[in-house]
Design a protein around this motif. Structure first.
Motif, PDB file in Angstrom:
ATOM      1  N   THR A  81      10.297   2.722 -17.239  1.00  0.00           N
ATOM      2  CA  THR A  81      11.440   3.201 -17.569  1.00  0.00           C
ATOM      3  C   THR A  81      12.671   1.990 -18.191  1.00  0.00           C
ATOM      4  N   ASP A  82      11.472   0.647 -17.494  1.00  0.00           N
ATOM      5  CA  ASP A  82      12.579  -0.727 -18.783  1.00  0.00           C
ATOM      6  C   ASP A  82      13.827  -1.307 -18.007  1.00  0.00           C
ATOM      7  N   PRO A  94       0.355  -1.589  -8.318  1.00  0.00           N
ATOM      8  CA  PRO A  94       0.730  -0.315 -10.050  1.00  0.00           C
ATOM      9  C   PRO A  94      -0.057  -0.705 -11.093  1.00  0.00           C
ATOM     10  N   LYS A  95       0.131   0.337 -11.427  1.00  0.00           N
ATOM     11  CA  LYS A  95      -0.865   0.150 -12.993  1.00  0.00           C
ATOM     12  C   LYS A  95      -0.078   0.290 -14.427  1.00  0.00           C
ATOM     13  N   LYS A  96      -0.439   0.382 -15.357  1.00  0.00           N
ATOM     14  CA  LYS A  96       0.560   0.837 -16.579  1.00  0.00           C
ATOM     15  C   LYS A  96       0.068   2.181 -16.919  1.00  0.00           C
ATOM     16  N   ALA A  97       0.337   2.898 -17.666  1.00  0.00           N
ATOM     17  CA  ALA A  97       0.025   3.964 -17.957  1.00  0.00           C
ATOM     18  C   ALA A  97      -1.601   4.483 -18.715  1.00  0.00           C
ATOM     19  N   ASP A  98      -1.999   2.846 -19.430  1.00  0.00           N
ATOM     20  CA  ASP A  98      -3.379   2.918 -19.468  1.00  0.00           C
ATOM     21  C   ASP A  98      -4.288   2.469 -18.008  1.00  0.00           C
ATOM     22  N   GLY A  99      -3.618   2.659 -17.098  1.00  0.00           N
ATOM     23  CA  GLY A  99      -4.614   2.079 -15.633  1.00  0.00           C
ATOM     24  C   GLY A  99      -5.223   0.820 -15.549  1.00  0.00           C
ATOM     25  N   SER A 100      -4.680  -0.239 -16.144  1.00  0.00           N
ATOM     26  CA  SER A 100      -4.793  -1.692 -15.728  1.00  0.00           C
ATOM     27  C   SER A 100      -3.503  -2.294 -14.999  1.00  0.00           C
ATOM     28  N   PRO A 101      -4.143  -2.810 -14.594  1.00  0.00           N
ATOM     29  CA  PRO A 101      -3.050  -3.913 -13.190  1.00  0.00           C
ATOM     30  C   PRO A 101      -1.985  -3.779 -14.264  1.00  0.00           C
ATOM     31  N   LEU A 102      -0.829  -3.698 -13.646  1.00  0.00           N
ATOM     32  CA  LEU A 102       0.776  -3.766 -14.656  1.00  0.00           C
ATOM     33  C   LEU A 102       1.131  -5.238 -14.230  1.00  0.00           C
ATOM     34  N   VAL A 103       0.561  -6.529 -13.400  1.00  0.00           N
ATOM     35  CA  VAL A 103       0.922  -7.238 -13.685  1.00  0.00           C
ATOM     36  C   VAL A 103       0.041  -8.481 -15.139  1.00  0.00           C
ATOM     37  N   ALA A 104      -0.897  -7.036 -15.367  1.00  0.00           N
ATOM     38  CA  ALA A 104      -2.239  -7.800 -16.252  1.00  0.00           C
ATOM     39  C   ALA A 104      -1.062  -8.701 -17.522  1.00  0.00           C
ATOM     40  N   GLY A 105      -1.844 -10.123 -18.148  1.00  0.00           N
ATOM     41  CA  GLY A 105      -0.718 -10.075 -19.126  1.00  0.00           C
ATOM     42  C   GLY A 105       0.649 -11.028 -18.768  1.00  0.00           C
ATOM     43  N   LYS A 106       0.725 -10.544 -17.429  1.00  0.00           N
ATOM     44  CA  LYS A 106       2.353 -10.834 -17.434  1.00  0.00           C
ATOM     45  C   LYS A 106       2.285 -12.144 -17.027  1.00  0.00           C
ATOM     46  N   ASN A 107       3.323 -12.984 -16.869  1.00  0.00           N
ATOM     47  CA  ASN A 107       3.919 -14.271 -16.234  1.00  0.00           C
ATOM     48  C   ASN A 107       4.559 -14.126 -15.619  1.00  0.00           C
ATOM     49  N   VAL A 108       3.491 -15.202 -14.132  1.00  0.00           N
ATOM     50  CA  VAL A 108       4.449 -14.240 -12.662  1.00  0.00           C
ATOM     51  C   VAL A 108       4.432 -16.033 -11.883  1.00  0.00           C
ATOM     52  N   THR A 109       5.498 -15.712 -11.216  1.00  0.00           N
ATOM     53  CA  THR A 109       4.616 -16.598  -9.380  1.00  0.00           C
ATOM     54  C   THR A 109       4.891 -15.893  -8.891  1.00  0.00           C
ATOM     55  N   GLY A 110       4.585 -16.699  -7.249  1.00  0.00           N
ATOM     56  CA  GLY A 110       4.145 -15.489  -5.761  1.00  0.00           C
ATOM     57  C   GLY A 110       3.801 -17.209  -4.604  1.00  0.00           C
ATOM     58  N   PHE A 111       3.991 -16.797  -3.715  1.00  0.00           N
ATOM     59  CA  PHE A 111       3.891 -17.861  -2.806  1.00  0.00           C
ATOM     60  C   PHE A 111       2.376 -18.399  -2.731  1.00  0.00           C
ATOM     61  N   ASN A 136       1.001  -1.043   0.057  1.00  0.00           N
ATOM     62  CA  ASN A 136       0.309   0.070  -0.006  1.00  0.00           C
ATOM     63  C   ASN A 136       0.745   1.263  -0.237  1.00  0.00           C
ATOM     64  N   ASP A 137       2.614   1.032   0.123  1.00  0.00           N
ATOM     65  CA  ASP A 137       3.388   2.015   0.248  1.00  0.00           C
ATOM     66  C   ASP A 137       3.499   2.950  -0.755  1.00  0.00           C
ATOM     67  N   LYS A 138       3.275   4.022  -0.957  1.00  0.00           N
ATOM     68  CA  LYS A 138       2.897   5.369  -2.190  1.00  0.00           C
ATOM     69  C   LYS A 138       4.542   5.057  -2.945  1.00  0.00           C
ATOM     70  N   ASP A 139       5.420   5.467  -1.458  1.00  0.00           N
ATOM     71  CA  ASP A 139       6.941   4.815  -2.804  1.00  0.00           C
ATOM     72  C   ASP A 139       6.749   4.110  -3.191  1.00  0.00           C
ATOM     73  N   SER A 140       6.576   2.695  -2.886  1.00  0.00           N
ATOM     74  CA  SER A 140       6.988   1.738  -3.594  1.00  0.00           C
ATOM     75  C   SER A 140       6.114   1.893  -5.192  1.00  0.00           C
ATOM     76  N   ILE A 141       4.660   2.046  -4.968  1.00  0.00           N
ATOM     77  CA  ILE A 141       4.555   1.660  -5.734  1.00  0.00           C
ATOM     78  C   ILE A 141       4.088   3.075  -7.033  1.00  0.00           C
ATOM     79  N   ALA A 142       4.942   3.834  -6.599  1.00  0.00           N
ATOM     80  CA  ALA A 142       5.576   4.266  -7.607  1.00  0.00           C
ATOM     81  C   ALA A 142       6.845   4.292  -7.911  1.00  0.00           C
ATOM     82  N   LEU A 143       7.506   3.463  -7.336  1.00  0.00           N
ATOM     83  CA  LEU A 143       9.117   2.826  -7.654  1.00  0.00           C
ATOM     84  C   LEU A 143       8.783   1.780  -8.966  1.00  0.00           C
ATOM     85  N   ILE A 144       7.819   1.652  -8.383  1.00  0.00           N
ATOM     86  CA  ILE A 144       7.718  -0.055  -9.404  1.00  0.00           C
ATOM     87  C   ILE A 144       7.158   0.504 -10.620  1.00  0.00           C
ATOM     88  N   GLU A 145       5.834   1.549 -10.679  1.00  0.00           N
ATOM     89  CA  GLU A 145       5.452   1.918 -12.013  1.00  0.00           C
ATOM     90  C   GLU A 145       6.451   2.529 -12.429  1.00  0.00           C
TER      91      GLU A 145
END
Length: 225
Positions: free
Chosen positions: A125-126, A142-159, A111-120
């Motif tokens: 900036t690739d 975190p969101k993409k420029a079009d407002g969609s979730p940054l991870v949408a369409g991305k291949n990921v894993t996690g706990f 929820n941290d605004k600085d973390s969200i901004a860092l990830i975006e």
């Protein structure tokens, strides 16, 4: 090369009365994977200073060569005691960003605004971004420029949900990492519970669990070389 490692400042495990924080192996193993290749490491956290260590991760059952090395390493301990405030970080100074997990990030870094901004900013900036275990939870907002979730369409894993159930915290955590990533439109994959597993999608590298933390760092190093 210079890598920023972002740690949690949160130490309360929900309403359980128990403590949480960052998971020691998920900091120590990548730290030495980077350091031993000549990479400069800077540590940051929302509050700065000494971040909370999840006490469970410091128990003998969870010690590895990397955790023992880190605990005995005066330079590493000095860095840990004096993390920079996340708000003061200039991403342009770094080649990559890495988030260790532990349950703490689910409450503050998510929820941290600085973390969200860092990830975006990493995405825009690739810049190379790695996250392991619970840390992919910080990809929730975190969101993409079009407002969609940054991870949408991305291949990921996690706990995994199964791993969360195994540590009996399914009803304690604010959300399940596996469910959140899928709800945000990511293509989520996983290995068997507790096995090392990491996924690379462009400049995004995610790892499933503590055993995956060094693997994530190795995949990041391959992309940086």
């Amino acid at each position: 090369m210079k890598v920023l490692m972002v740690l949690t400042s949160h130490d309360e495990l929900g309403d359980t009365g128990h403590k949480t924080g960052f998971w020691l192996e998920e900091l120590a193993a990548p730290y030495y994977a980077f350091i031993d290749k000549g990479v400069e490491i800077v540590l940051a956290s929302p509050k700065g200073g000494l971040p909370p260590l999840d006490p469970t991760s410091d128990k003998e059952d969870f010690q590895t060569d990397s955790t023992r090395r880190f605990t005995a390493d005066e330079q590493a301990q000095a860095l840990l005691a004096n993390t920079h405030k996340l708000a003061a970080i200039n991403l342009a100074e770094y080649d990559a960003v890495f988030y260790p997990g532990g349950h703490g990030p689910l409450w503050d870094l998510t929820n941290d605004k600085d973390s969200i901004a860092l990830i975006e900013a990493c995405y825009n900036t690739d810049k190379l971004l790695g996250l392991v275990c619970h840390a992919p939870g910080v990809l929730k907002y975190p969101k993409k420029a079009d407002g969609s979730p940054l991870v949408a369409g991305k291949n990921v894993t996690g706990f995994t949900n199964g791993e969360e159930a195994a540590v009996q915290l399914t009803n304690v955590v604010p959300f399940l990492v596996e469910d959140m990533l899928q709800e945000n439109g990511a293509t989520y994959t996983k290995a068997d519970d507790w096995h090392p597993y990491a996924v690379v999608d462009g400049k995004l590298v995610t790892g499933q669990n503590p055993a995956s933390s060094e693997l994530v760092a190795e995949k990041m190093l391959a992309l940086l070389s």
